[in-house]
Design a protein around this motif. Structure first.
Motif, PDB file in Angstrom:
ATOM      1  N   THR A  35     -53.390  78.960  -3.214  1.00 59.58           N
ATOM      2  CA  THR A  35     -54.498  79.751  -3.749  1.00 59.58           C
ATOM      3  C   THR A  35     -55.502  78.955  -4.574  1.00 59.58           C
ATOM      4  O   THR A  35     -56.708  79.127  -4.369  1.00 59.58           O
ATOM      5  CB  THR A  35     -53.963  80.957  -4.542  1.00 59.58           C
ATOM      6  N   GLU A  38     -59.383  79.218  -3.724  1.00 56.69           N
ATOM      7  CA  GLU A  38     -60.282  79.868  -4.680  1.00 56.69           C
ATOM      8  C   GLU A  38     -61.552  79.044  -4.846  1.00 56.69           C
ATOM      9  O   GLU A  38     -62.636  79.597  -5.018  1.00 56.69           O
ATOM     10  CB  GLU A  38     -59.593  80.053  -6.037  1.00 56.69           C
ATOM     11  N   GLN A  71     -56.247  87.210  -1.878  1.00 54.32           N
ATOM     12  CA  GLN A  71     -55.140  88.084  -2.284  1.00 54.32           C
ATOM     13  C   GLN A  71     -53.912  87.858  -1.396  1.00 54.32           C
ATOM     14  O   GLN A  71     -52.785  87.811  -1.894  1.00 54.32           O
ATOM     15  CB  GLN A  71     -55.566  89.553  -2.248  1.00 54.32           C
ATOM     16  N   ARG A 102     -52.353  84.566  -2.413  1.00 54.38           N
ATOM     17  CA  ARG A 102     -51.601  84.727  -3.666  1.00 54.38           C
ATOM     18  C   ARG A 102     -50.210  85.294  -3.387  1.00 54.38           C
ATOM     19  O   ARG A 102     -49.215  84.871  -3.992  1.00 54.38           O
ATOM     20  CB  ARG A 102     -52.351  85.649  -4.625  1.00 54.38           C
ATOM     21  N   GLN A 103     -50.155  86.257  -2.497  1.00 55.71           N
ATOM     22  CA  GLN A 103     -48.859  86.871  -2.187  1.00 55.71           C
ATOM     23  C   GLN A 103     -47.939  85.882  -1.474  1.00 55.71           C
ATOM     24  O   GLN A 103     -46.734  85.856  -1.739  1.00 55.71           O
ATOM     25  CB  GLN A 103     -49.077  88.140  -1.374  1.00 55.71           C
ATOM     26  N   ASP A 140     -48.105  82.575  -1.864  1.00 55.42           N
ATOM     27  CA  ASP A 140     -47.699  81.665  -2.933  1.00 55.42           C
ATOM     28  C   ASP A 140     -46.550  82.253  -3.744  1.00 55.42           C
ATOM     29  O   ASP A 140     -45.577  81.564  -4.068  1.00 55.42           O
ATOM     30  CB  ASP A 140     -48.877  81.390  -3.886  1.00 55.42           C
ATOM     31  N   SER A 141     -46.654  83.520  -4.078  1.00 56.28           N
ATOM     32  CA  SER A 141     -45.630  84.184  -4.864  1.00 56.28           C
ATOM     33  C   SER A 141     -44.290  84.195  -4.136  1.00 56.28           C
ATOM     34  O   SER A 141     -43.236  83.935  -4.732  1.00 56.28           O
ATOM     35  CB  SER A 141     -46.070  85.598  -5.203  1.00 56.28           C
ATOM     36  N   ALA A 186     -48.603  82.721  -9.032  1.00 55.83           N
ATOM     37  CA  ALA A 186     -49.367  83.893  -8.577  1.00 55.83           C
ATOM     38  C   ALA A 186     -50.520  84.082  -9.549  1.00 55.83           C
ATOM     39  O   ALA A 186     -50.328  84.094 -10.755  1.00 55.83           O
ATOM     40  CB  ALA A 186     -48.486  85.117  -8.545  1.00 55.83           C
ATOM     41  N   HIS A 187     -51.723  84.204  -9.022  1.00 52.99           N
ATOM     42  CA  HIS A 187     -52.921  84.433  -9.844  1.00 52.99           C
ATOM     43  C   HIS A 187     -53.448  85.810  -9.567  1.00 52.99           C
ATOM     44  O   HIS A 187     -53.520  86.228  -8.442  1.00 52.99           O
ATOM     45  CB  HIS A 187     -54.000  83.400  -9.495  1.00 52.99           C
ATOM     46  N   ASP A 188     -53.812  86.515 -10.602  1.00 52.46           N
ATOM     47  CA  ASP A 188     -54.385  87.853 -10.410  1.00 52.46           C
ATOM     48  C   ASP A 188     -55.834  87.870 -10.785  1.00 52.46           C
ATOM     49  O   ASP A 188     -56.340  87.140 -11.523  1.00 52.46           O
ATOM     50  CB  ASP A 188     -53.637  88.899 -11.233  1.00 52.46           C
TER      51      ASP A 188
END
Length: 106
Positions: A76, A80, A91, A94-95, A97-98, A104-106
């Protein structure tokens, strides 16, 4: 759902997000672009090309072989910077990556 199944689904979701953002390419880059000696063809492909033609196929290949998945995975931050306008894609990344232990970045 197993981790492998979750990762596979996320890969499909990333592809769909790329299609929705109209950055999915119907044809691969020229063969010479794949001949780079740099990791992930960073000198011969754009970010979305590396995602579509290098990362996604490699991840599917790992899943197909039931091979160990990367750990501490963090795509991410790079995307980004490279594709800030592709929020739905970010998004999904990110999921992924998690799932694979990255930040995880929000």
């Amino acid at each position: 759902m197993t981790l492998h199944q979750q990762v596979r689904q996320r890969l499909f979701d990333i592809e769909q997000a790329m299609r929705d953002a109209e950055i999915w390419q119907p044809q691969p880059p020229a063969r010479a672009a794949f001949d780079s000696v740099e990791p992930f063809c960073i000198d011969t492909m754009e970010a979305q090309q590396r995602l579509q033609w290098i990362l996604l196929p490699r991840m599917h290949a790992l899943l197909d072989r039931d091979a160990p998945l990367p750990q501490r995975f963090a795509l991410t931050p790079y995307f980004e910077e490279a594709l800030p306008e592709a929020q739905a894609l970010l998004q999904q990344l990110r999921q992924l990556d998690s799932l694979l232990g990255g930040e995880a970045h929000d």
